[in-house]
Design a protein around this motif. Structure first.
Motif, PDB file in Angstrom:
ATOM      1  N   TYR A   1       0.824  -1.198   0.000  1.00  9.51           N
ATOM      2  CA  TYR A   1       0.000   0.000   0.000  1.00  9.51           C
ATOM      3  C   TYR A   1       0.867   1.260   0.000  1.00  9.51           C
ATOM      4  O   TYR A   1       0.579   2.225  -0.713  1.00  9.51           O
ATOM      5  CB  TYR A   1      -0.933   0.023   1.214  1.00  9.51           C
ATOM      6  CG  TYR A   1      -1.694   1.325   1.299  1.00  9.51           C
ATOM      7  CD1 TYR A   1      -2.564   1.693   0.280  1.00  9.51           C
ATOM      8  CD2 TYR A   1      -1.494   2.206   2.356  1.00  9.51           C
ATOM      9  CE1 TYR A   1      -3.232   2.906   0.315  1.00  9.51           C
ATOM     10  CE2 TYR A   1      -2.163   3.412   2.399  1.00  9.51           C
ATOM     11  CZ  TYR A   1      -3.030   3.763   1.368  1.00  9.51           C
ATOM     12  OH  TYR A   1      -3.671   4.963   1.409  1.00  9.51           O
ATOM     13  N   LYS A   6     -13.422  -1.120   4.087  1.00  9.54           N
ATOM     14  CA  LYS A   6     -12.736  -2.372   3.768  1.00  9.54           C
ATOM     15  C   LYS A   6     -13.716  -3.410   3.222  1.00  9.54           C
ATOM     16  O   LYS A   6     -13.425  -4.106   2.239  1.00  9.54           O
ATOM     17  CB  LYS A   6     -12.026  -2.938   4.993  1.00  9.54           C
ATOM     18  CG  LYS A   6     -11.228  -4.210   4.700  1.00  9.54           C
ATOM     19  CD  LYS A   6     -10.540  -4.735   5.931  1.00  9.54           C
ATOM     20  CE  LYS A   6      -9.647  -5.932   5.591  1.00  9.54           C
ATOM     21  NZ  LYS A   6     -10.367  -6.997   4.879  1.00  9.54           N
ATOM     22  N   ARG A  47      -7.602   1.001   2.773  1.00  9.01           N
ATOM     23  CA  ARG A  47      -6.360   0.878   3.525  1.00  9.01           C
ATOM     24  C   ARG A  47      -6.052   2.157   4.298  1.00  9.01           C
ATOM     25  O   ARG A  47      -5.670   2.125   5.469  1.00  9.01           O
ATOM     26  CB  ARG A  47      -5.183   0.539   2.596  1.00  9.01           C
ATOM     27  CG  ARG A  47      -5.366  -0.712   1.781  1.00  9.01           C
ATOM     28  CD  ARG A  47      -5.925  -1.875   2.588  1.00  9.01           C
ATOM     29  NE  ARG A  47      -5.008  -2.335   3.617  1.00  9.01           N
ATOM     30  CZ  ARG A  47      -5.398  -2.898   4.749  1.00  9.01           C
ATOM     31  NH1 ARG A  47      -6.681  -3.072   5.014  1.00  9.01           N
ATOM     32  NH2 ARG A  47      -4.508  -3.299   5.633  1.00  9.01           N
TER      33      ARG A  47
END
Length: 267
Positions: free
Chosen positions: A66, A90, A127
């Motif tokens: 990420y 998420k 994220r």
């Protein structure tokens, strides 16, 4: 009359003695307690920074994936400034990814940059919301002024504020990401020491900026034996001074009470 004069003189001496004693006692206590409170705050900041670093390290390659993705696509994600549920973000990405890439594993079968644009945005949102919420909750729970995660930009003495515990809005109305800020070694010695050594340094960096006067400690994030960034945690110096002042006032009050009781007993 002579007796009254002696008593008056003694009273004046007693008042002067008491004031001087209390002043010296209070100052000495404040200086001593200020050092004690600074040591306590340093330990607290190091523990909080270490905890946040461990949380990032626990995600290992997923976090590195990420981090690498976001730094390459800073302007692409569209993350609402006022998001409130990282868990839902998420779950939304997981549903979209399962529909678009059945049977595939992100990071093994396909990389984030190979996803369609809508999925890339959902990935970044899911994220970033999770990690930012983690830092914000730590700041609020432990009464800190600031928590953040820094990554060197590659330019000398420059850092990206990759996770910024204070949400700021960019021009298009979405969350501002990865501010590139010059952080000199002179003013941020322990920040750079944490990055260069991969160890948590002793002591503070001290700042006086838009967040007020603060003390900052830094903890490196090490994944796979490589330092990938630095966690920062800051507390206001007013918190340290306030605790030391209350301790000094308590000791001064106790000393005053002892002196008064002792004097009355002698009289």
């Amino acid at each position: 009359m002579r007796r009254k004069g002696l008593l008056f003189g003694f009273g004046i001496i007693f008042v002067i003695f008491t004031v001087v004693t209390l002043a010296i006692s209070g100052i000495a206590t404040f200086v001593n307690q200020n050092g004690v409170y600074q040591e306590q705050e340093e330990q607290k900041l190091q523990e909080i920074g270490g905890y946040l670093a461990e949380m990032l390290e626990a995600d290992g390659d997923d976090f590195i994936m990420y981090q690498n993705y976001l730094i390459k696509h800073i302007q692409e994600p569209e993350i609402p400034v006022d998001f409130a549920d990282a868990g839902e973000a998420k779950r939304a990405f997981d549903r979209l990814f399962a529909d678009a890439c059945p049977g595939k594993v992100l990071g093994e079968d396909i990389l984030p940059e190979d996803l369609p644009l809508d999925l890339r945005k959902a990935y970044a949102f899911s994220r970033h919301a999770y990690y930012l919420e983690l830092f914000e909750k730590a700041r609020e729970r432990f009464g800190l002024i600031y928590t953040y995660y820094l990554v060197p930009t590659g330019e000398v003495q420059h850092m990206y504020y990759f996770l910024d515990g204070v949400r700021e809005e960019r021009e298009d109305g979405y969350l501002n990401l990865c501010d590139d800020v010059e952080e000199s070694i002179e003013a941020h010695a322990r920040m750079w020491e944490a990055w260069e050594t991969g160890k948590t340094p002793d002591g503070f960096d001290t700042y006086d900026n838009e967040y007020g006067k603060t003390l900052a400690c830094y903890s490196p994030v090490v994944i796979g034996g490589k330092t990938v960034g630095v966690v920062g945690a800051e507390v206001e110096t007013d918190e340290v001074d306030r605790g030391a002042l209350m301790a000094a006032l308590y000791v001064a009050g106790l000393a005053f009470a002892v002196i008064v009781v002792g004097t009355l007993a002698m009289l």
